[in-house]
Structure formats: structure tokens, C-alpha cells
Design an enzyme around this catalytic site. Structure first.
Site, short mmCIF file in Angstrom:
data_model
loop_
_atom_site.label_atom_id
_atom_site.label_comp_id
_atom_site.label_asym_id
_atom_site.label_seq_id
_atom_site.Cartn_x
_atom_site.Cartn_y
_atom_site.Cartn_z
N LYS A 36 0.84 -1.17 0.22
CA LYS A 36 -0.01 -0.05 0.08
C LYS A 36 1.01 1.31 -0.10
O LYS A 36 0.48 2.10 -0.73
CB LYS A 36 -1.19 0.03 1.28
N HIS A 40 1.07 4.26 -3.08
CA HIS A 40 0.38 5.63 -2.72
C HIS A 40 1.55 6.69 -2.76
O HIS A 40 1.39 7.92 -2.35
CB HIS A 40 -0.18 5.80 -1.53
N HIS A 51 -3.20 0.68 -9.06
CA HIS A 51 -3.74 -0.45 -8.39
C HIS A 51 -5.28 -0.63 -8.64
O HIS A 51 -5.94 0.23 -8.66
CB HIS A 51 -3.22 -0.44 -6.98
N ARG A 70 -12.80 11.45 6.87
CA ARG A 70 -11.81 10.73 7.35
C ARG A 70 -11.02 11.21 8.41
O ARG A 70 -10.76 12.69 8.46
CB ARG A 70 -10.76 10.67 5.96
N LYS A 74 -5.44 9.75 8.78
CA LYS A 74 -5.11 8.97 7.71
C LYS A 74 -3.97 9.84 6.94
O LYS A 74 -3.58 11.00 6.97
CB LYS A 74 -6.38 9.37 6.96
N CYS A 86 -13.92 3.88 1.27
CA CYS A 86 -13.13 3.66 0.01
C CYS A 86 -11.98 3.06 0.49
O CYS A 86 -11.26 3.21 1.57
CB CYS A 86 -12.79 5.15 -0.46
N SER A 87 -11.55 1.96 -0.29
CA SER A 87 -10.38 1.19 -0.06
C SER A 87 -9.68 0.39 -0.81
O SER A 87 -10.29 0.56 -2.27
CB SER A 87 -10.55 0.29 1.47
N GLU A 146 -2.98 8.87 -4.92
CA GLU A 146 -3.97 7.99 -5.70
C GLU A 146 -3.80 7.75 -6.94
O GLU A 146 -3.68 8.64 -7.71
CB GLU A 146 -5.18 8.02 -5.07
N GLU A 148 -5.87 4.81 -9.22
CA GLU A 148 -6.64 3.70 -9.16
C GLU A 148 -7.51 3.37 -10.10
O GLU A 148 -8.14 4.52 -10.87
CB GLU A 148 -7.50 3.77 -7.76
#
Length: 227
Positions: A36, A40, A51, A70, A74, A86-87, A146, A148
Site C-alpha cells: 500500500k 500511494h 492498483h 476521514r 489518515k 473507500c479502500s 492515488e 486507481e
């Protein structure tokens, strides 16, 4: 991969950086796995690292959308308002299952429990509806960001909430009108919202929301919307 000092970051969130995300190409074909953390880092994103991810939109029986803010702990987009959850699916057999996006839906169930405390039995994968995918890129700050392909997942259900304060600062159910007010506040700089939520809200969300009883017309598992 670049070395980044994480000593100043929240310890619980830093532990999550070791999770293995699913690396994909621009057509969402699996090509490997990476932490992760590395997924990121803007330095890797600029080289094309991409990803698989998901965004859940959970509506109660009054057709109000559950939003979260959030937590400040975070690492990416702290304190930002966003959609329900969101993940990322992880690179393990259960969450790599691509048939009917079952792996992604299992991951969503897992994270709804981890972030919002929703009991697993209240959101079984078969009640998590996969609509379509979006591909986007956004920076959080000079280091983190991010990149994605994001599976859009809808749930319609009243659920039990017990949020983890390390993940979530606040939460609320909003009507369409209340969300429009929230988006105005974000545009005025009064609050912050995540870039993916802004993209989805400005393009698709209200059309989907108007048709919660007829979402099948928007199901498109072939197209990836490039944002």
C-alpha cells in the site's frame, strides 16, 4: 522503490502501509502486487504504478447516503469528507477472485466492518452491487497520492454503525440537497472532500441516486471511465 520516513505518521495507519495491494494495467488486468505504501507514493504513481480499489455508496431506506469524514490520522486526504467507504482489495486468494467482482465485494465487506463497525452479516457480498469502474489519479500532498481503477459499489440497507476513530472523524446521512450544500462548501474552501468523491459526485452520482430502484440500467462491467 523510494525510502520515505514515516516516523511522524500515525502508527496504526503506518502498519496498514504494509498491506499488499493488487497491481493492474490500464485495462484492470492483474500484473502483480505491491505494498500500500509503494502504491500511494507520487514518485511511483508518476511512473505508472496503478492498483485496484473500490468506493462504496451505502444508502439507508430513506434513500439518504452515508458519508464519512476521514480521520486526521489518515496518511492520504486526512480530514476530507467522502463516500461511505473507500479502500483496496488485497492480494490474497479471497479478494483476487474476479468472477462477478467477488473479491472486491469481499474487500468492501471487510472494510465496512473495519472502518464503520458494520457487522459482516449485515453487508454480505451478495448485497453489495457492482455498477462500473472509474480510473483516476490525484495527489494528496507532495509525497502521497492515488492512482486507481475504482469499482463503484452500491448498498441499500439500514446498518449498525460503530466507527473506528482512527479511521473516521465523523459520519452523517445526507439527502441529495444536503450533499449539494456540502459540495458548495467544498467549492468555497469551507471543507475538504476527496478527489474521487468529487469526480463521482460531479459526473454520475445524482443520476444514479435518482434511480436507486432501477440501477441495472447503469451496470457496465466492460467500460472503464477515464476521469
Amino acid at each position: 522503490m523510494p525510502e520515505i520516513n514515516t516516523d511522524h505518521l500515525d502508527k496504526q495507519q503506518v502498519q496498514l502501509l504494509a498491506e499488499m495491494c493488487i497491481l493492474i494495467d490500464e485495462n484492470d488486468n492483474k500484473i502483480g502486487a505491491e505494498t500500500k505504501k509503494n502504491c500511494h507514493l507520487n514518485e511511483n504513481i508518476e511512473k505508472g504504478l496503478l492498483h485496484r480499489a473500490f468506493s462504496v455508496f451505502l444508502f439507508n431506506t430513506e434513500n439518504k447516503l452515508l458519508l464519512q469524514q476521514r480521520s486526521d490520522a489518515k496518511i492520504t486526504f486526512p480530514g476530507c469528507f467522502t463516500n461511505t467507504c473507500c479502500s483496496h482489495p488485497l492480494s490474497n486468494p479471497g479478494e483476487l477472485e474476479e468472477n462477478d467482482a467477488l473479491g472486491v465485494r469481499r474487500a468492501a465487506q471487510r472494510r465496512l466492518k473495519a472502518e464503520l463497525g458494520i457487522p459482516l452479516e449485515e453487508v454480505p457480498p451478495e448485497e453489495i452491487n457492482y455498477l462500473t469502474r472509474i480510473h483516476y489519479k490525484a495527489q494528496s500532498d507532495g509525497i502521497w497520492g492515488e492512482h486507481e481503477i475504482d469499482y463503484i459499489l452500491f448498498v441499500r440497507k439500514n446498518v449498525t454503525l460503530n466507527p473506528d476513530p482512527n479511521e473516521i472523524k465523523s459520519f452523517c446521512y445526507v439527502s441529495k440537497e444536503e450533499l449539494k450544500e456540502l459540495l458548495k462548501k467544498a467549492a468555497n474552501g469551507e471543507i475538504k472532500i476527496t478527489p474521487w468523491f468529487q469526480i463521482i459526485a460531479e459526473t454520475f452520482l445524482f443520476k444514479w441516486w435518482d434511480n436507486l430502484n432501477h440501477l441495472n440500467q447503469f451496470v457496465d462491467h466492460e467500460k472503464i471511465h477515464r476521469m
